[in-house]
Design an enzyme around this catalytic site. Structure first.
Site, PDB file in Angstrom:
ATOM      1  N   HIS B 132      31.322  32.758  42.936  1.00  0.00           N
ATOM      2  CA  HIS B 132      32.540  31.999  41.873  1.00  0.00           C
ATOM      3  C   HIS B 132      33.222  30.685  43.053  1.00  0.00           C
ATOM      4  O   HIS B 132      32.378  31.186  43.882  1.00  0.00           O
ATOM      5  CB  HIS B 132      33.987  33.418  42.788  1.00  0.00           C
ATOM      6  CG  HIS B 132      34.914  32.647  41.429  1.00  0.00           C
ATOM      7  ND1 HIS B 132      36.113  31.756  41.964  1.00  0.00           N
ATOM      8  CD2 HIS B 132      35.524  33.121  40.498  1.00  0.00           C
ATOM      9  CE1 HIS B 132      36.605  32.158  40.697  1.00  0.00           C
ATOM     10  NE2 HIS B 132      36.559  33.002  40.042  1.00  0.00           N
ATOM     11  N   ASP B 209      33.449  37.881  49.808  1.00  0.00           N
ATOM     12  CA  ASP B 209      34.443  38.099  48.764  1.00  0.00           C
ATOM     13  C   ASP B 209      33.676  39.660  47.875  1.00  0.00           C
ATOM     14  O   ASP B 209      33.072  39.120  47.375  1.00  0.00           O
ATOM     15  CB  ASP B 209      33.697  36.604  48.134  1.00  0.00           C
ATOM     16  CG  ASP B 209      34.404  36.566  46.301  1.00  0.00           C
ATOM     17  OD1 ASP B 209      35.099  37.405  46.223  1.00  0.00           O
ATOM     18  OD2 ASP B 209      34.144  35.800  45.720  1.00  0.00           O
ATOM     19  N   GLN B 212      35.494  41.578  43.114  1.00  0.00           N
ATOM     20  CA  GLN B 212      34.640  42.691  42.023  1.00  0.00           C
ATOM     21  C   GLN B 212      33.963  44.091  42.681  1.00  0.00           C
ATOM     22  O   GLN B 212      33.605  44.772  41.941  1.00  0.00           O
ATOM     23  CB  GLN B 212      33.972  41.808  41.258  1.00  0.00           C
ATOM     24  CG  GLN B 212      34.576  40.608  40.520  1.00  0.00           C
ATOM     25  CD  GLN B 212      35.125  40.825  39.678  1.00  0.00           C
ATOM     26  OE1 GLN B 212      35.073  42.188  39.116  1.00  0.00           O
ATOM     27  NE2 GLN B 212      35.634  39.848  39.235  1.00  0.00           N
ATOM     28  N   LYS B 235      43.103  42.725  40.933  1.00  0.00           N
ATOM     29  CA  LYS B 235      41.864  43.635  40.144  1.00  0.00           C
ATOM     30  C   LYS B 235      41.725  44.967  40.387  1.00  0.00           C
ATOM     31  O   LYS B 235      40.551  45.701  39.962  1.00  0.00           O
ATOM     32  CB  LYS B 235      40.754  42.700  40.278  1.00  0.00           C
ATOM     33  CG  LYS B 235      40.630  41.165  40.132  1.00  0.00           C
ATOM     34  CD  LYS B 235      39.359  40.210  40.229  1.00  0.00           C
ATOM     35  CE  LYS B 235      39.744  39.108  40.475  1.00  0.00           C
ATOM     36  NZ  LYS B 235      39.712  38.050  39.140  1.00  0.00           N
ATOM     37  N   CYS B 373      34.143  30.873  36.003  1.00  0.00           N
ATOM     38  CA  CYS B 373      34.439  30.074  37.137  1.00  0.00           C
ATOM     39  C   CYS B 373      33.038  30.157  38.049  1.00  0.00           C
ATOM     40  O   CYS B 373      33.007  30.703  39.575  1.00  0.00           O
ATOM     41  CB  CYS B 373      35.682  30.975  37.723  1.00  0.00           C
ATOM     42  SG  CYS B 373      37.026  29.948  37.144  1.00  0.00           S
TER      43      CYS B 373
END
Lengths: 141, 415
Positions: B132, B209, B212, B235, B373
Protein backbone atom coordinates in the site's frame (compact mmCIF):
# COMPACT_ATOMS: atom_id res chain seq x y z
CA UNK A 1 -25.70 29.14 -29.67
CA UNK A 2 -25.76 31.10 -26.41
CA UNK A 3 -24.39 29.00 -23.62
CA UNK A 4 -27.48 29.34 -21.39
CA UNK A 5 -29.64 28.19 -24.25
CA UNK A 6 -27.34 25.21 -24.60
CA UNK A 7 -27.76 24.36 -20.90
CA UNK A 8 -31.55 24.34 -21.35
CA UNK A 9 -31.30 22.23 -24.46
CA UNK A 10 -29.19 19.56 -22.77
CA UNK A 11 -31.57 19.47 -19.80
CA UNK A 12 -34.56 19.05 -22.15
CA UNK A 13 -32.74 16.31 -24.00
CA UNK A 14 -32.25 14.38 -20.77
CA UNK A 15 -35.80 15.03 -19.57
CA UNK A 16 -36.93 12.54 -22.21
CA UNK A 17 -35.43 9.71 -20.19
CA UNK A 18 -37.42 8.20 -17.40
CA UNK A 19 -34.86 6.30 -15.37
CA UNK A 20 -31.15 6.24 -14.70
CA UNK A 21 -30.58 3.29 -17.03
CA UNK A 22 -31.76 5.24 -20.07
CA UNK A 23 -29.81 8.31 -18.99
CA UNK A 24 -26.57 6.41 -18.57
CA UNK A 25 -27.08 4.56 -21.85
CA UNK A 26 -27.56 7.93 -23.56
CA UNK A 27 -24.40 9.27 -21.93
CA UNK A 28 -22.44 6.24 -23.11
CA UNK A 29 -23.85 6.76 -26.62
CA UNK A 30 -22.78 10.42 -26.58
CA UNK A 31 -19.30 9.29 -25.58
CA UNK A 32 -19.10 6.84 -28.45
CA UNK A 33 -19.91 9.66 -30.85
CA UNK A 34 -17.25 12.00 -29.48
CA UNK A 35 -14.83 13.23 -32.12
CA UNK A 36 -11.74 11.06 -31.71
CA UNK A 37 -8.74 12.63 -30.05
CA UNK A 38 -5.62 12.13 -32.20
CA UNK A 39 -3.31 9.40 -30.93
CA UNK A 40 -0.45 11.88 -30.40
CA UNK A 41 -2.61 13.82 -27.93
CA UNK A 42 -2.97 10.80 -25.61
CA UNK A 43 0.05 11.86 -23.60
CA UNK A 44 0.81 12.30 -19.93
CA UNK A 45 0.80 16.10 -20.05
CA UNK A 46 -2.77 16.15 -21.41
CA UNK A 47 -4.07 13.94 -18.60
CA UNK A 48 -6.48 15.63 -16.20
CA UNK A 49 -5.30 15.05 -12.64
CA UNK A 50 -7.72 13.67 -10.10
CA UNK A 51 -9.57 11.25 -12.34
CA UNK A 52 -9.77 7.56 -11.44
CA UNK A 53 -10.35 6.84 -15.10
CA UNK A 54 -7.98 8.56 -17.50
CA UNK A 55 -9.16 11.79 -19.13
CA UNK A 56 -7.13 13.56 -21.78
CA UNK A 57 -7.96 17.18 -22.61
CA UNK A 58 -6.51 19.55 -25.22
CA UNK A 59 -7.60 23.07 -26.09
CA UNK A 60 -6.93 25.51 -28.90
CA UNK A 61 -7.94 29.08 -29.63
CA UNK A 62 -9.67 29.77 -32.94
CA UNK A 63 -10.24 33.51 -33.34
CA UNK A 64 -11.75 34.44 -29.99
CA UNK A 65 -13.36 31.04 -29.39
CA UNK A 66 -11.95 28.02 -27.59
CA UNK A 67 -12.07 24.52 -29.04
CA UNK A 68 -11.75 21.54 -26.70
CA UNK A 69 -10.97 17.98 -27.64
CA UNK A 70 -10.97 15.16 -25.12
CA UNK A 71 -11.09 11.44 -24.54
CA UNK A 72 -11.41 8.95 -21.70
CA UNK A 73 -10.71 5.25 -21.29
CA UNK A 74 -13.98 4.75 -19.36
CA UNK A 75 -17.32 4.82 -21.18
CA UNK A 76 -19.45 6.76 -18.68
CA UNK A 77 -16.67 9.26 -18.05
CA UNK A 78 -16.21 9.65 -21.80
CA UNK A 79 -19.91 10.45 -22.18
CA UNK A 80 -19.72 13.10 -19.47
CA UNK A 81 -16.53 14.42 -21.05
CA UNK A 82 -18.32 14.68 -24.40
CA UNK A 83 -21.07 16.75 -22.75
CA UNK A 84 -18.45 19.11 -21.34
CA UNK A 85 -16.73 19.42 -24.71
CA UNK A 86 -20.07 20.15 -26.37
CA UNK A 87 -20.89 22.68 -23.66
CA UNK A 88 -17.69 24.72 -23.60
CA UNK A 89 -16.32 24.31 -27.13
CA UNK A 90 -16.96 27.30 -29.39
CA UNK A 91 -17.40 29.68 -26.45
CA UNK A 92 -15.21 32.66 -25.63
CA UNK A 93 -12.75 32.44 -22.73
CA UNK A 94 -14.88 34.92 -20.73
CA UNK A 95 -18.02 32.85 -21.17
CA UNK A 96 -16.19 29.67 -20.14
CA UNK A 97 -14.72 31.33 -17.05
CA UNK A 98 -18.08 32.83 -16.03
CA UNK A 99 -20.37 29.87 -16.72
CA UNK A 100 -20.70 26.79 -14.53
CA UNK A 101 -22.12 23.56 -15.96
CA UNK A 102 -25.37 23.74 -13.98
CA UNK A 103 -27.02 21.32 -16.37
CA UNK A 104 -25.02 18.48 -14.80
CA UNK A 105 -27.05 18.54 -11.59
CA UNK A 106 -30.27 19.27 -13.51
CA UNK A 107 -29.85 16.04 -15.47
CA UNK A 108 -29.21 14.11 -12.25
CA UNK A 109 -25.46 13.70 -12.62
CA UNK A 110 -24.49 15.99 -9.73
CA UNK A 111 -22.66 13.17 -7.99
CA UNK A 112 -20.15 13.08 -10.85
CA UNK A 113 -19.32 16.77 -10.41
CA UNK A 114 -18.53 16.52 -6.72
CA UNK A 115 -14.97 17.74 -6.15
CA UNK A 116 -14.39 14.86 -3.75
CA UNK A 117 -15.49 12.17 -6.17
CA UNK A 118 -12.63 10.13 -7.48
CA UNK A 119 -13.76 10.22 -11.10
CA UNK A 120 -13.08 13.91 -11.05
CA UNK A 121 -15.34 15.57 -13.60
CA UNK A 122 -14.78 18.62 -11.40
CA UNK A 123 -11.06 18.40 -12.21
CA UNK A 124 -11.92 18.49 -15.89
CA UNK A 125 -14.08 21.61 -15.57
CA UNK A 126 -11.30 23.25 -13.58
CA UNK A 127 -8.78 22.38 -16.28
CA UNK A 128 -11.09 23.79 -18.99
CA UNK A 129 -11.35 27.05 -17.06
CA UNK A 130 -7.59 27.19 -16.62
CA UNK A 131 -7.20 26.88 -20.39
CA UNK A 132 -9.79 29.66 -20.83
CA UNK A 133 -7.88 31.91 -18.44
CA UNK A 134 -4.64 31.30 -20.33
CA UNK A 135 -6.36 32.12 -23.64
CA UNK A 136 -7.96 35.25 -22.19
CA UNK A 137 -4.61 36.63 -21.13
CA UNK A 138 -3.25 35.78 -24.58
CA UNK A 139 -6.14 37.70 -26.21
CA UNK A 140 -5.74 40.75 -24.02
CA UNK A 141 -1.98 41.13 -24.50
CA UNK B 1 -2.38 -17.21 9.85
CA UNK B 2 -4.10 -19.95 8.02
CA UNK B 3 -7.25 -19.53 6.06
CA UNK B 4 -8.09 -23.07 5.29
CA UNK B 5 -11.57 -23.98 6.32
CA UNK B 6 -11.97 -24.45 10.02
CA UNK B 7 -14.85 -25.96 11.87
CA UNK B 8 -17.15 -23.16 12.88
CA UNK B 9 -19.39 -23.99 15.82
CA UNK B 10 -22.95 -24.37 14.59
CA UNK B 11 -24.06 -22.33 17.61
CA UNK B 12 -22.91 -19.13 15.91
CA UNK B 13 -25.88 -17.39 14.35
CA UNK B 14 -24.37 -15.31 11.53
CA UNK B 15 -27.76 -13.78 10.69
CA UNK B 16 -28.05 -12.47 14.20
CA UNK B 17 -24.51 -11.12 14.01
CA UNK B 18 -25.35 -9.35 10.78
CA UNK B 19 -28.38 -7.72 12.42
CA UNK B 20 -26.03 -6.09 14.94
CA UNK B 21 -24.79 -3.81 12.13
CA UNK B 22 -27.69 -1.39 11.56
CA UNK B 23 -25.89 0.40 8.72
CA UNK B 24 -26.33 -2.70 6.56
CA UNK B 25 -30.09 -2.45 6.92
CA UNK B 26 -30.71 0.31 4.40
CA UNK B 27 -31.45 0.91 0.75
CA UNK B 28 -29.09 2.60 -1.70
CA UNK B 29 -30.59 3.75 -4.99
CA UNK B 30 -33.74 1.85 -4.10
CA UNK B 31 -31.95 -1.48 -3.58
CA UNK B 32 -30.93 -3.23 -0.38
CA UNK B 33 -27.33 -2.18 0.33
CA UNK B 34 -24.70 -4.83 -0.34
CA UNK B 35 -21.57 -3.61 1.41
CA UNK B 36 -18.45 -5.24 -0.01
CA UNK B 37 -15.93 -2.49 0.66
CA UNK B 38 -14.76 -3.75 4.04
CA UNK B 39 -11.13 -3.53 2.97
CA UNK B 40 -11.48 0.24 2.79
CA UNK B 41 -13.37 0.45 6.07
CA UNK B 42 -15.44 -2.02 8.02
CA UNK B 43 -18.74 -1.19 9.69
CA UNK B 44 -19.28 -0.78 13.43
CA UNK B 45 -21.73 -2.98 15.33
CA UNK B 46 -24.32 -1.12 17.40
CA UNK B 47 -22.49 -2.02 20.61
CA UNK B 48 -19.42 -0.02 19.47
CA UNK B 49 -21.54 2.94 18.35
CA UNK B 50 -23.34 2.85 21.72
CA UNK B 51 -20.08 2.73 23.64
CA UNK B 52 -18.70 5.76 21.80
CA UNK B 53 -21.96 7.67 22.31
CA UNK B 54 -22.00 6.80 26.01
CA UNK B 55 -18.45 8.07 26.34
CA UNK B 56 -19.39 11.40 24.74
CA UNK B 57 -22.64 11.66 26.71
CA UNK B 58 -21.39 10.79 30.17
CA UNK B 59 -17.67 10.16 30.49
CA UNK B 60 -15.62 12.68 28.56
CA UNK B 61 -12.61 14.40 30.11
CA UNK B 62 -9.00 14.68 29.05
CA UNK B 63 -6.83 11.69 29.85
CA UNK B 64 -3.59 11.34 31.83
CA UNK B 65 -3.95 14.85 33.24
CA UNK B 66 -6.60 15.63 35.79
CA UNK B 67 -6.78 14.55 39.39
CA UNK B 68 -10.56 14.76 39.16
CA UNK B 69 -12.73 11.68 38.97
CA UNK B 70 -14.08 12.18 35.48
CA UNK B 71 -10.57 12.45 34.05
CA UNK B 72 -9.49 9.33 35.93
CA UNK B 73 -12.53 7.44 34.65
CA UNK B 74 -11.80 8.51 31.05
CA UNK B 75 -8.16 7.53 31.48
CA UNK B 76 -9.13 4.09 32.81
CA UNK B 77 -11.52 3.50 29.91
CA UNK B 78 -8.97 4.68 27.34
CA UNK B 79 -6.11 2.68 28.87
CA UNK B 80 -8.16 -0.51 29.17
CA UNK B 81 -8.04 -0.66 25.35
CA UNK B 82 -4.25 -0.97 25.54
CA UNK B 83 -4.59 -4.13 27.61
CA UNK B 84 -7.14 -5.52 25.18
CA UNK B 85 -4.82 -4.85 22.24
CA UNK B 86 -1.92 -6.42 24.13
CA UNK B 87 -3.95 -9.60 24.64
CA UNK B 88 -5.33 -9.57 21.08
CA UNK B 89 -1.91 -9.59 19.44
CA UNK B 90 -0.07 -11.24 22.36
CA UNK B 91 2.44 -8.45 22.99
CA UNK B 92 4.89 -9.25 25.78
CA UNK B 93 4.63 -5.85 27.50
CA UNK B 94 1.75 -3.40 27.76
CA UNK B 95 4.02 -0.46 26.87
CA UNK B 96 4.82 -2.09 23.54
CA UNK B 97 1.34 -1.02 22.39
CA UNK B 98 1.50 2.55 21.05
CA UNK B 99 -1.65 4.46 20.18
CA UNK B 100 -1.56 6.19 16.78
CA UNK B 101 -4.16 7.57 14.41
CA UNK B 102 -3.95 4.53 12.13
CA UNK B 103 -1.68 2.24 10.14
CA UNK B 104 -0.34 5.12 8.04
CA UNK B 105 0.58 7.06 11.17
CA UNK B 106 2.17 3.97 12.72
CA UNK B 107 4.43 3.41 9.70
CA UNK B 108 5.32 7.10 9.53
CA UNK B 109 6.27 6.97 13.21
CA UNK B 110 8.76 4.15 12.64
CA UNK B 111 10.10 5.58 9.36
CA UNK B 112 10.58 8.98 10.93
CA UNK B 113 11.89 7.99 14.37
CA UNK B 114 13.82 4.79 13.63
CA UNK B 115 14.81 5.77 10.09
CA UNK B 116 16.14 9.21 10.90
CA UNK B 117 18.17 7.77 13.78
CA UNK B 118 19.67 4.72 12.11
CA UNK B 119 19.61 5.10 8.28
CA UNK B 120 22.53 6.55 6.36
CA UNK B 121 23.70 7.01 2.76
CA UNK B 122 23.82 3.74 0.86
CA UNK B 123 21.51 1.81 3.23
CA UNK B 124 18.67 -0.18 1.73
CA UNK B 125 15.08 -0.62 2.88
CA UNK B 126 13.28 -3.66 1.50
CA UNK B 127 9.57 -3.47 0.70
CA UNK B 128 7.40 -5.62 -1.59
CA UNK B 129 5.90 -4.80 -4.95
CA UNK B 130 2.42 -5.13 -3.42
CA UNK B 131 2.75 -2.50 -0.70
CA UNK B 132 0.00 0.00 0.00
CA UNK B 133 1.31 3.53 -0.63
CA UNK B 134 1.40 3.97 3.17
CA UNK B 135 4.29 1.51 3.26
CA UNK B 136 6.16 3.09 0.34
CA UNK B 137 5.98 6.86 0.66
CA UNK B 138 7.14 7.24 4.31
CA UNK B 139 10.30 5.27 3.45
CA UNK B 140 10.88 7.39 0.34
CA UNK B 141 10.57 10.57 2.41
CA UNK B 142 13.03 9.29 5.02
CA UNK B 143 15.24 7.97 2.22
CA UNK B 144 15.50 11.43 0.72
CA UNK B 145 16.57 12.79 4.09
CA UNK B 146 19.08 10.07 4.94
CA UNK B 147 20.30 8.76 1.58
CA UNK B 148 18.78 5.30 2.15
CA UNK B 149 17.18 3.65 -0.90
CA UNK B 150 14.12 1.47 -1.42
CA UNK B 151 14.57 -2.02 -2.84
CA UNK B 152 11.53 -3.93 -4.00
CA UNK B 153 10.79 -7.63 -3.60
CA UNK B 154 8.95 -8.52 -6.83
CA UNK B 155 5.84 -10.68 -7.16
CA UNK B 156 4.79 -13.16 -9.82
CA UNK B 157 1.71 -13.28 -12.04
CA UNK B 158 -0.40 -14.83 -9.27
CA UNK B 159 0.44 -11.97 -6.94
CA UNK B 160 2.79 -14.07 -4.79
CA UNK B 161 6.17 -12.78 -3.65
CA UNK B 162 9.16 -14.26 -5.46
CA UNK B 163 11.00 -15.38 -2.36
CA UNK B 164 14.25 -16.25 -4.18
CA UNK B 165 14.46 -12.57 -5.15
CA UNK B 166 13.93 -11.59 -1.53
CA UNK B 167 16.91 -13.70 -0.46
CA UNK B 168 18.98 -12.21 -3.29
CA UNK B 169 18.06 -8.68 -2.21
CA UNK B 170 18.97 -9.27 1.46
CA UNK B 171 22.49 -7.95 1.87
CA UNK B 172 24.85 -6.13 4.18
CA UNK B 173 23.29 -2.92 2.89
CA UNK B 174 19.79 -3.92 4.04
CA UNK B 175 18.94 -1.96 7.19
CA UNK B 176 15.20 -2.49 7.37
CA UNK B 177 12.44 -4.66 5.93
CA UNK B 178 8.83 -3.44 5.78
CA UNK B 179 6.19 -5.75 4.34
CA UNK B 180 2.44 -5.97 3.99
CA UNK B 181 0.91 -8.99 5.75
CA UNK B 182 -2.22 -9.29 3.58
CA UNK B 183 -2.33 -7.35 0.31
CA UNK B 184 -5.23 -4.89 0.23
CA UNK B 185 -5.24 -4.95 -3.58
CA UNK B 186 -4.89 -8.69 -4.21
CA UNK B 187 -5.69 -10.47 -0.97
CA UNK B 188 -2.37 -12.35 -0.95
CA UNK B 189 -1.29 -13.57 2.49
CA UNK B 190 2.46 -13.07 2.52
CA UNK B 191 4.91 -15.42 4.27
CA UNK B 192 5.86 -12.80 6.84
CA UNK B 193 7.20 -15.34 9.34
CA UNK B 194 9.73 -16.59 6.78
CA UNK B 195 10.68 -13.01 5.88
CA UNK B 196 11.14 -12.07 9.54
CA UNK B 197 13.27 -15.14 10.30
CA UNK B 198 15.54 -14.51 7.31
CA UNK B 199 15.91 -10.82 8.17
CA UNK B 200 16.66 -11.64 11.81
CA UNK B 201 19.45 -14.00 10.75
CA UNK B 202 21.12 -10.79 9.61
CA UNK B 203 19.91 -8.69 12.57
CA UNK B 204 17.61 -6.63 10.35
CA UNK B 205 14.39 -5.39 11.97
CA UNK B 206 11.06 -5.97 10.25
CA UNK B 207 7.84 -3.94 10.24
CA UNK B 208 4.62 -5.66 9.21
CA UNK B 209 1.68 -3.67 7.83
CA UNK B 210 -1.15 -5.68 9.31
CA UNK B 211 -4.07 -3.41 8.38
CA UNK B 212 -5.76 -6.19 6.39
CA UNK B 213 -4.59 -9.06 8.61
CA UNK B 214 -5.64 -8.23 12.17
CA UNK B 215 -9.36 -7.84 11.29
CA UNK B 216 -9.49 -11.27 9.67
CA UNK B 217 -7.32 -13.64 11.67
CA UNK B 218 -5.43 -14.34 14.87
CA UNK B 219 -2.16 -12.41 14.82
CA UNK B 220 0.50 -13.26 17.43
CA UNK B 221 3.36 -10.75 17.29
CA UNK B 222 5.60 -12.88 19.52
CA UNK B 223 5.10 -15.97 17.42
CA UNK B 224 5.83 -13.93 14.27
CA UNK B 225 8.69 -12.25 16.14
CA UNK B 226 7.78 -9.01 14.31
CA UNK B 227 9.75 -5.99 15.47
CA UNK B 228 6.95 -3.59 14.54
CA UNK B 229 3.35 -4.36 13.64
CA UNK B 230 0.86 -1.71 12.47
CA UNK B 231 -2.92 -1.76 12.11
CA UNK B 232 -6.07 0.42 12.15
CA UNK B 233 -9.21 0.39 14.29
CA UNK B 234 -11.58 1.27 11.45
CA UNK B 235 -10.89 -1.93 9.54
CA UNK B 236 -11.77 -4.10 12.56
CA UNK B 237 -15.24 -2.85 13.48
CA UNK B 238 -13.86 0.15 15.33
CA UNK B 239 -13.97 3.88 14.57
CA UNK B 240 -11.75 5.92 12.23
CA UNK B 241 -8.86 8.03 13.46
CA UNK B 242 -7.33 5.42 15.72
CA UNK B 243 -4.67 2.77 15.23
CA UNK B 244 -1.91 0.80 16.82
CA UNK B 245 1.82 0.48 16.51
CA UNK B 246 3.23 -2.55 18.25
CA UNK B 247 6.98 -2.35 18.71
CA UNK B 248 9.50 -4.40 20.64
CA UNK B 249 10.33 -2.57 23.86
CA UNK B 250 14.10 -2.52 23.33
CA UNK B 251 13.65 -0.93 19.89
CA UNK B 252 11.05 1.62 21.01
CA UNK B 253 13.25 2.54 23.98
CA UNK B 254 16.15 3.25 21.62
CA UNK B 255 14.06 5.51 19.37
CA UNK B 256 13.56 9.26 19.84
CA UNK B 257 10.04 10.76 20.02
CA UNK B 258 8.23 11.30 16.74
CA UNK B 259 6.27 14.39 17.74
CA UNK B 260 6.66 16.80 20.61
CA UNK B 261 4.00 18.18 22.92
CA UNK B 262 1.98 17.41 26.00
CA UNK B 263 1.78 13.94 27.54
CA UNK B 264 5.08 12.76 26.04
CA UNK B 265 7.37 14.64 28.41
CA UNK B 266 9.02 13.90 31.72
CA UNK B 267 10.31 17.37 32.52
CA UNK B 268 10.34 20.48 30.34
CA UNK B 269 12.59 23.52 30.72
CA UNK B 270 13.54 25.92 27.95
CA UNK B 271 17.03 24.42 27.98
CA UNK B 272 16.20 20.73 27.89
CA UNK B 273 13.26 18.36 27.95
CA UNK B 274 13.37 14.75 29.04
CA UNK B 275 10.96 12.22 27.61
CA UNK B 276 8.23 10.33 29.30
CA UNK B 277 8.43 6.52 29.43
CA UNK B 278 6.88 4.20 26.90
CA UNK B 279 4.24 4.20 25.54
CA UNK B 280 3.56 7.89 26.24
CA UNK B 281 6.86 9.01 24.70
CA UNK B 282 5.22 8.50 21.31
CA UNK B 283 1.78 9.84 22.20
CA UNK B 284 2.08 13.63 22.17
CA UNK B 285 -1.05 15.71 22.58
CA UNK B 286 -4.63 14.85 23.41
CA UNK B 287 -5.49 11.58 21.65
CA UNK B 288 -8.82 10.60 20.02
CA UNK B 289 -10.11 9.26 23.34
CA UNK B 290 -13.60 8.19 22.26
CA UNK B 291 -12.14 6.30 19.30
CA UNK B 292 -9.70 4.53 21.60
CA UNK B 293 -12.53 3.53 23.93
CA UNK B 294 -14.49 2.37 20.86
CA UNK B 295 -11.65 0.13 19.71
CA UNK B 296 -11.70 -1.58 23.12
CA UNK B 297 -15.36 -2.46 22.64
CA UNK B 298 -14.70 -3.57 19.04
CA UNK B 299 -12.02 -5.98 20.30
CA UNK B 300 -14.42 -7.35 22.94
CA UNK B 301 -16.99 -7.80 20.20
CA UNK B 302 -14.61 -9.63 17.84
CA UNK B 303 -13.46 -11.83 20.72
CA UNK B 304 -17.07 -12.66 21.59
CA UNK B 305 -17.38 -14.21 18.13
CA UNK B 306 -13.82 -15.52 18.14
CA UNK B 307 -11.12 -14.57 15.64
CA UNK B 308 -10.79 -18.16 14.44
CA UNK B 309 -14.53 -18.34 13.79
CA UNK B 310 -14.34 -15.03 11.91
CA UNK B 311 -11.45 -16.34 9.80
CA UNK B 312 -13.35 -19.55 9.12
CA UNK B 313 -16.57 -17.79 8.13
CA UNK B 314 -14.70 -15.36 5.85
CA UNK B 315 -12.84 -18.26 4.22
CA UNK B 316 -16.23 -19.86 3.50
CA UNK B 317 -17.51 -16.66 1.93
CA UNK B 318 -14.31 -16.11 -0.10
CA UNK B 319 -14.48 -19.67 -1.40
CA UNK B 320 -18.15 -19.20 -2.28
CA UNK B 321 -17.49 -15.87 -4.01
CA UNK B 322 -14.42 -17.10 -5.89
CA UNK B 323 -16.40 -20.07 -7.18
CA UNK B 324 -19.29 -17.89 -8.35
CA UNK B 325 -17.13 -15.14 -9.89
CA UNK B 326 -14.91 -17.68 -11.69
CA UNK B 327 -17.96 -18.90 -13.60
CA UNK B 328 -18.73 -15.47 -15.08
CA UNK B 329 -17.67 -15.16 -18.73
CA UNK B 330 -15.24 -12.33 -19.31
CA UNK B 331 -14.40 -11.93 -15.63
CA UNK B 332 -10.75 -12.18 -14.66
CA UNK B 333 -9.65 -12.44 -11.06
CA UNK B 334 -6.48 -10.42 -10.45
CA UNK B 335 -4.41 -12.01 -7.70
CA UNK B 336 -4.67 -15.76 -7.60
CA UNK B 337 -2.26 -16.52 -4.77
CA UNK B 338 -2.52 -19.89 -3.09
CA UNK B 339 -3.20 -18.23 0.26
CA UNK B 340 -5.65 -15.34 0.19
CA UNK B 341 -7.82 -13.45 2.65
CA UNK B 342 -10.83 -11.20 2.52
CA UNK B 343 -10.25 -9.58 -0.87
CA UNK B 344 -11.17 -10.48 -4.45
CA UNK B 345 -9.91 -8.11 -7.13
CA UNK B 346 -11.27 -8.55 -10.64
CA UNK B 347 -11.74 -7.08 -14.09
CA UNK B 348 -14.51 -7.35 -16.65
CA UNK B 349 -13.53 -7.68 -20.30
CA UNK B 350 -14.10 -4.43 -22.17
CA UNK B 351 -15.54 -2.58 -19.17
CA UNK B 352 -13.50 0.02 -17.31
CA UNK B 353 -13.53 -0.61 -13.52
CA UNK B 354 -14.98 2.86 -12.80
CA UNK B 355 -17.81 2.26 -15.28
CA UNK B 356 -18.59 -1.08 -13.68
CA UNK B 357 -18.38 0.47 -10.20
CA UNK B 358 -20.87 3.16 -11.23
CA UNK B 359 -23.43 0.62 -12.45
CA UNK B 360 -22.92 -1.63 -9.41
CA UNK B 361 -23.52 1.41 -7.17
CA UNK B 362 -26.79 2.03 -9.01
CA UNK B 363 -27.66 -1.56 -8.08
CA UNK B 364 -26.93 -0.82 -4.41
CA UNK B 365 -23.63 -2.70 -4.41
CA UNK B 366 -20.64 -1.00 -2.78
CA UNK B 367 -17.27 -2.19 -4.09
CA UNK B 368 -14.02 -0.33 -4.45
CA UNK B 369 -12.73 0.65 -7.87
CA UNK B 370 -9.35 2.01 -8.86
CA UNK B 371 -5.77 1.34 -7.85
CA UNK B 372 -6.50 0.75 -4.14
CA UNK B 373 -3.57 2.98 -3.12
CA UNK B 374 -1.25 0.39 -4.64
CA UNK B 375 -0.33 1.81 -8.04
CA UNK B 376 2.78 -0.40 -8.43
CA UNK B 377 0.48 -3.44 -8.24
CA UNK B 378 -1.62 -2.09 -11.12
CA UNK B 379 1.56 -1.29 -13.09
CA UNK B 380 2.73 -4.87 -12.55
CA UNK B 381 -0.44 -6.24 -14.17
CA UNK B 382 -0.52 -3.36 -16.67
CA UNK B 383 -4.10 -2.45 -15.77
CA UNK B 384 -5.67 0.90 -14.83
CA UNK B 385 -7.24 -0.52 -11.70
CA UNK B 386 -9.58 -3.25 -10.59
CA UNK B 387 -12.93 -3.77 -8.99
CA UNK B 388 -12.46 -5.07 -5.49
CA UNK B 389 -14.98 -6.93 -3.40
CA UNK B 390 -13.72 -7.20 0.17
CA UNK B 391 -15.64 -9.44 2.48
CA UNK B 392 -16.33 -9.39 6.17
CA UNK B 393 -17.87 -12.00 8.47
CA UNK B 394 -21.15 -10.05 8.52
CA UNK B 395 -21.58 -10.45 4.78
CA UNK B 396 -23.47 -13.49 3.57
CA UNK B 397 -24.03 -15.69 0.53
CA UNK B 398 -26.93 -13.47 -0.54
CA UNK B 399 -24.53 -10.49 -0.77
CA UNK B 400 -22.31 -12.53 -3.08
CA UNK B 401 -25.30 -13.59 -5.20
CA UNK B 402 -26.34 -9.94 -5.51
CA UNK B 403 -22.79 -9.06 -6.59
CA UNK B 404 -22.90 -11.77 -9.25
CA UNK B 405 -26.30 -10.49 -10.51
CA UNK B 406 -24.92 -6.95 -10.51
CA UNK B 407 -21.92 -8.02 -12.56
CA UNK B 408 -24.12 -9.83 -15.08
CA UNK B 409 -26.27 -6.72 -15.36
CA UNK B 410 -23.18 -4.54 -15.78
CA UNK B 411 -21.95 -6.77 -18.60
CA UNK B 412 -25.32 -6.46 -20.40
CA UNK B 413 -25.28 -2.72 -19.86
CA UNK B 414 -22.04 -2.24 -21.74
CA UNK B 415 -22.68 -4.78 -24.50
Amino acid sequence: MEIEELQDRIVKEFNLFEDWTEKYKHIIKLGSKLEPLPEEDHIEENLVKGCQSQVWLVASLNGDKVTFKADSDAAITKGLVSLMVRFYSGQTPDTIINTNPEFISKIGMAQHLSPTRANGLASMVKQMKIYAMAFRSKLTT
Amino acid sequence: MNHTKTDIPSTINWNEIRSQFPVLNQEVNGKRLVYLDNGASSQMPQIVVDRINAYHSHEHANVHRGIHSLSQHATDAFESTREKVQKLINARYLEEVIYTTGTTDSINLVASSYGRTYFKEGDEILVTEMEHHANIVPWQIIGEQTGAKLKVIPMDENGELIMEKFYELLSAKTKFVSVIHVSNALGTINPVKEIIDAAHDRNIPVLVDGAQAVPHSTVDVQELDADFYAFSAHKMCGPTGFGILYGKKELLDAMPPYRGGGDMIDKVTFEKTTWNDLPHKFEAGTPPIAAGVGLGTAIDYLNSIGMDNIAGREAELITYATGKLSKIDGLRIVGTAHKKASVISFLLDGVHPTDAGTILDKEGIAVRTGHHCAQPVMDHFNIPGTLRASISFYNNEDDIDRLVEGIEYTKEFFE
